[in-house]
Design a protein around this motif. Structure first.
Motif, PDB file in Angstrom:
ATOM      1  N   ALA B 221       0.869  -1.235   0.053  1.00  0.00           N
ATOM      2  CA  ALA B 221       0.129  -0.137  -0.043  1.00  0.00           C
ATOM      3  C   ALA B 221       0.989   1.217   0.033  1.00  0.00           C
ATOM      4  O   ALA B 221       0.700   2.267  -0.538  1.00  0.00           O
ATOM      5  CB  ALA B 221      -0.944   0.049   1.204  1.00  0.00           C
ATOM      6  N   ARG B 225       1.714   3.875  -3.306  1.00  0.00           N
ATOM      7  CA  ARG B 225       1.196   5.265  -3.533  1.00  0.00           C
ATOM      8  C   ARG B 225       1.876   5.708  -4.695  1.00  0.00           C
ATOM      9  O   ARG B 225       1.303   6.656  -5.432  1.00  0.00           O
ATOM     10  CB  ARG B 225       1.532   5.946  -2.395  1.00  0.00           C
ATOM     11  CG  ARG B 225       0.454   5.731  -1.174  1.00  0.00           C
ATOM     12  CD  ARG B 225       0.035   6.979  -0.313  1.00  0.00           C
ATOM     13  NE  ARG B 225       1.373   7.803  -0.138  1.00  0.00           N
ATOM     14  CZ  ARG B 225       1.804   7.556   1.370  1.00  0.00           C
ATOM     15  NH1 ARG B 225       1.272   6.787   2.095  1.00  0.00           N
ATOM     16  NH2 ARG B 225       2.737   8.105   1.949  1.00  0.00           N
ATOM     17  N   ALA B 271      -3.700   1.335  -1.934  1.00  0.00           N
ATOM     18  CA  ALA B 271      -2.791   2.249  -2.203  1.00  0.00           C
ATOM     19  C   ALA B 271      -3.002   3.628  -2.399  1.00  0.00           C
ATOM     20  O   ALA B 271      -2.386   4.645  -1.584  1.00  0.00           O
ATOM     21  CB  ALA B 271      -1.669   1.777  -2.848  1.00  0.00           C
TER      22      ALA B 271
END
Lengths: 390, 273
Positions: B221, B225, B271
């Motif tokens: 996650a 990003r 994410a």
């Protein structure tokens, strides 16, 4: 950039590439730096004990009944082998590059001892990767490394020999690339290592040439060295490559015999070109390109590859590479010990076994010089075991 | 549009990074490995990285080293790897397959022969650890000519000056190695990874996937990003190893891998939340 044609190269992970390019630049600069050269020379004379003597082996010559037999006595160097020649050069480079930690691989332990030695001298922490099998069969060298302050890390992967130690050293290097200098001991690995190691070792052949000329007023008819990865051999051969009248022989580890599957480590006699440990060279491998474990009575020469320049010299036939079996090396080890009072390293005994075959075929006014690359103190226990003396 | 491009575009449209999963071909045996491969897309894998076993994997940690020993012991060969891809393609025409490994087995197979066979089998890309741009003539350029992507690794040591050299013949996606280290090691700073991904993205329009050291849904996650893809490998190969009974596949082997993939698959989905 290849060493020569097909062989050599820089087959490494991207993490290492910037460092390897930097190393090459730094090495080029050091080569031209008089201060670096002066420090190297001073270390060779006062620390290593160079020049190493050229010795006429009188009893062995008489015994073999042919060519005069000479030894280039690299085993008399500080630390007991030729390996110190290369370590002295590379440790100065590591300092120039600002590296604060040294790693190395070792087979028989000679390179490990030489590395641990220069690290003690220059106050740098060092970790030596050594196959677990080799740790067992070369105990005296393991103790020496530890006493010199090195951490010896036994590698249990694979057969626990030099190939596995080199894999593990490369893994450590990738992990600690910012701080760590990898001091490769053999004339293999990614460019510029094979060239650097050759340059540092070529003092052997350069001295030999001068010393022989002073003694006999000519060049020797033949020179011989053992070849594992090939650092003492390339160091011995290099000064003679452009003298076609000098026959050059490399003795590979023939183990139980080159006809025995997985029973030898004669990568040129019994292998084919492939890519391992940063370079393309002759390797012992199967039909799918998986690397095989070599076998030799001697730790180190069981490496399944060889330095890339040897592959080139093999293809061009400038050097004749011949396998020597474990038993032939053992016999040569004993003969040298009894006849000359010199206990040779088992590696060097492979070269001597070639001399034993070669000298009787040559005339008495001819000469053959062996690079006696290391002393055999480390081998007395394992040879004693083989011979049933213990 | 190639399978790889399409897959990254789909993930982007769904506002999430793509999940790339690495398993070793033929580990621990052909039948089990085939079942694992088929289970991956169902478990949430967008792209399959298929490991080609090599005796001396100098960039791999213990888990993948062991997988690389189990596979040949189970009979896997380079030819066998291509055969598995061919079989997979008959059932799945969309999941991209990238072969990852070391150069020597391909060199010994014969570069042109290998590329032709890989193309026929339905291979989309290659990641060959020990072929830096300095050795592009060996396999990278022939692969591009054969219509197979050559996916390059960039690392924390690849600085801005060198990055264009590394990106030059790269295609498909860029694989950012999250740390100086071997597969399976621990990431020291997730934040630094994010910065590095942005730096690479300023040099290229290709998707950037991050691998090495990604183990958990949180890793996926957080790194996801910034990254266009995240790669999970060691934990899957390790799961295979731990599921074995007396060195052989058990009824838990396939489900062990499937269960572990579920975690980063959930991670990539959240994410960008």
């Amino acid at each position: 950039m290849a060493v020569s044609g097909l062989y050599g190269g820089r087959f490494v992970a991207e993490t290492l590439m910037p460092l390897i390019l930097d190393l090459e630049q730094q090495y080029r600069a050091a080569k031209l730096d008089p201060a670096y050269q002066a420090e190297l020379k001073d270390s060779a004379i006062h620390y290593t004990g160079r020049p190493s003597p050229l010795y006429f082996a009188k009893r062995l010559t008489e015994h073999l009944g042919g060519a005069k037999v000479w030894f280039k006595r690299e085993e008399l160097n500080h630390t007991g082998s030729h390996k110190i020649n290369n370590c002295s050069g590379q440790i100065l480079l590591a300092k120039r590059m600002g590296k604060t930690r040294i790693i190395a691989e070792t087979g028989a332990g000679q390179h490990g001892v030489a590395t641990a030695t220069v690290c003690a001298k220059f106050d740098l922490p060092c970790t030596i990767f050594m196959g677990a099998t080799d740790v067992e069969r070369q105990k005296p060298n393991v103790l020496r490394m530890k006493m010199l302050g090195a951490e010896v890390r036994p590698v249990t992967a694979g057969a626990g020999t030099l190939k596995d130690a080199m894999n593990e050293a490369l893994r450590d290097w990738v992990t600690n690339v910012d701080t760590t200098y990898y001091l490769i001991g053999t004339a293999a690995g990614p460019h510029p290592y094979p060239e650097m190691v050759r340059d540092f070792q070529s003092v052997i052949g350069t001295e030999l040439k001068e010393q022989f000329r002073a003694a006999e007023g000519k060049l020797p008819e033949a020179i011989v060295a053992c070849v594992g990865g090939g650092s003492n051999a390339i160091g011995t051969f290099h000064a003679f490559l452009d003298n076609p009248e000098v026959a050059i022989y490399g003795a590979e580890a023939g183990g139980h015999g080159v006809d025995v599957e997985n029973g030898h480590a004669a990568s040129m006699t019994g292998g084919s070109p492939g890519v391992l440990h940063g370079n393309r060279t002759y390797l012992l491998q199967d039909k799918d390109g998986q690397i095989l474990e070599g076998h030799s009575i001697s730790a180190g020469p069981d490496y399944p590859g060889v330095g890339p320049e040897h592959s080139f010299l093999h293809d061009t036939k400038r050097v004749t590479y011949v396998p020597i079996t474990d038993n032939e090396a053992l016999a040569a080890f004993q003969l040298c010990t009894r006849m000359e009072g010199i206990i040779p390293a088992l590696e060097s005994a492979h070269g001597l076994a070639r001399v034993i075959k070669l000298a009787p075929t040559m005339s008495k006014d001819q000469s053959v010089v062996l690079c006696l690359s290391g002393r055999g103190d480390k081998d007395v226990e394992s040879v004693g075991n083989y011979l049933g003396l213990l | 549009m190639s399978r790889i491009e399409k897959r990254f575009a789909q993930a982007k449209a769904a506002n999430r990074p793509a999940l790339v999963t690495y398993v070793m071909a033929g580990d621990p045996d052909l039948a089990t490995s085939r079942a694992i491969m088929e289970a991956l897309p169902q478990a949430g894998s967008d792209i399959i990285e298929f490991g080609m076993p090599f005796s001396d994997p100098m960039a791999d940690g213990v888990a993948i080293q062991l997988g690389g020993q189990r596979a040949p012991a189970g009979g896997m060969t380079p030819r066998g790897v291509l055969g598995m891809v061919e079989d997979f393609r008959r059932k799945d025409e969309t999941t991209p397959i990238v072969l990852m490994g070391y150069y020597n087995p391909i060199y010994i197979f014969g570069v042109d022969k290998f590329l032709a066979a890989a193309k026929d089998a339905g291979v989309d890309g290659l990641i060959i650890v020990d072929l830096p741009p300095e050795e592009d003539e060996e396999l990278c350029i022939p692969a591009l000519k054969a219509g197979i992507n050559f996916i390059r690794l960039t690392t924390p040591t690849t600085d801005d000056k060198r990055l264009p050299t590394v990106l030059h013949n790269t295609s498909g996606f860029v694989y950012y190695v999250s740390m100086n280290g071997i597969t399976g090691a621990a990431i020291k700073s997730r934040g630094a990874v994010g910065e590095a991904v942005e730096r690479i993205k300023s040099h290229t329009d290709l998707p950037v996937a991050v691998g090495f050291g990604i183990k958990t849904a949180e890793d996926a996650a957080e790194i996801g990003r910034h990254a266009d893809g995240i790669v999970v490998g060691t934990v899957l190969v390790d799961a295979v190893g731990k599921s074995l009974v007396d060195g052989k596949a058990s009824d838990k082997t396939v489900s062990a891998v499937r269960d572990i993939v579920a975690s980063p698959a959930a991670g990539v989905k959240r994410a960008r939340e």
